[in-house]
Design an enzyme around this catalytic site. Structure first.
Site, short mmCIF file in Angstrom:
data_model
loop_
_atom_site.label_atom_id
_atom_site.label_comp_id
_atom_site.label_asym_id
_atom_site.label_seq_id
_atom_site.Cartn_x
_atom_site.Cartn_y
_atom_site.Cartn_z
N HIS A 276 0.85 -1.21 0.00
CA HIS A 276 0.00 0.00 0.00
C HIS A 276 0.88 1.26 0.00
O HIS A 276 0.62 2.20 -0.73
CB HIS A 276 -0.88 0.05 1.26
N LYS B 246 -17.22 -6.66 7.73
CA LYS B 246 -15.93 -7.35 7.67
C LYS B 246 -15.35 -7.52 9.07
O LYS B 246 -15.38 -6.58 9.86
CB LYS B 246 -14.94 -6.52 6.84
N ARG C 106 -1.94 -6.23 -8.44
CA ARG C 106 -0.89 -7.20 -8.13
C ARG C 106 -0.87 -8.37 -9.09
O ARG C 106 0.16 -8.99 -9.31
CB ARG C 106 -1.11 -7.77 -6.72
N SER D 253 -3.12 -7.47 3.06
CA SER D 253 -3.47 -7.29 4.47
C SER D 253 -3.92 -8.61 5.07
O SER D 253 -3.66 -8.89 6.24
CB SER D 253 -4.59 -6.25 4.61
#
Ligand code: ADP
Length: 169
Positions: A22, A46, A95, A133
């Protein structure tokens, strides 16, 4: 002559926690835009490791040296938030093909919702392509070191949290 409008990029995510990947995207976006808003999306559905306040605090500390970065949080649609901030573009990191498959429809949907706002994709740095993450959360939960995945201050904060959790058991 008309005044040039500031180019404002929004980099939205959960940042639970911010990783070196990030940070690389934020740094590179700060070279493209006049201002970058790093916006923590509040998603109560979440399960998170850090509170929104803790995530924002870490983001502020980690991004302290980048002059044109501001940290904020938002609820609801990122397109609405971006419009409210008069943003030029949404910034996303890519990514892998999996990211591309996820991000492409998101970009199309956001363009439908807010036609004035573009999505700008920045390819992940090759040394950060595998970092997420969720990987950090998994490693930390099982007591592993995340020193290679996150800035040192984040690593310390996560260790503190794990120690507290253990002492509460
Ligand atoms: P969420 O939890 O909402 O999926 P994240 O905070 O993980 O969001 O990610 C926000 C954005 O950062 C996404 O565009 C994601 O592809 C990108 N990103 C996440 N990890 C990396 C990384 N290691 N390198 C580059 N971009 C990344």
């Amino acid at each position: 002559m008309a005044q040039k409008l500031a180019r404002r990029g929004i980099y939205a995510g959960s940042f639970d926690p911010i990783t070196l990947g990030h940070l690389d995207i934020i740094t590179r976006a700060s070279h493209i835009f006049d201002e970058v808003i790093v916006a923590v999306g509040v998603n109560t559905a979440k399960i998170s490791i850090l509170t929104v306040a803790e995530r924002m605090d870490l983001l502020k500390k980690v991004c302290k040296g980048i002059r044109n970065v501001r940290i904020d949080s938002f609820e609801g649609l990122v397109a609405d938030y971006a419009l409210s901030q008069k943003a030029t573009a949404l910034v996303r990191g890519l990514r892998s093909e999996a990211d591309f498959a996820y991000e492409m429809p998101m970009a199309q949907a956001n363009r439908t919702l807010a036609s004035s706002i573009e999505t700008v994709f920045i390819p992940a740095g090759k040394e950060y392509c595998y970092i997420s993450s969720s990987l950090v959360r998994e490693v930390v939960t099982f007591g592993g070191s995340v020193a290679a995945l996150v800035p040192p201050i984040v690593s310390r904060k996560l260790s503190e949290k794990m120690v507290k959790r253990k002492s509460l058991r």
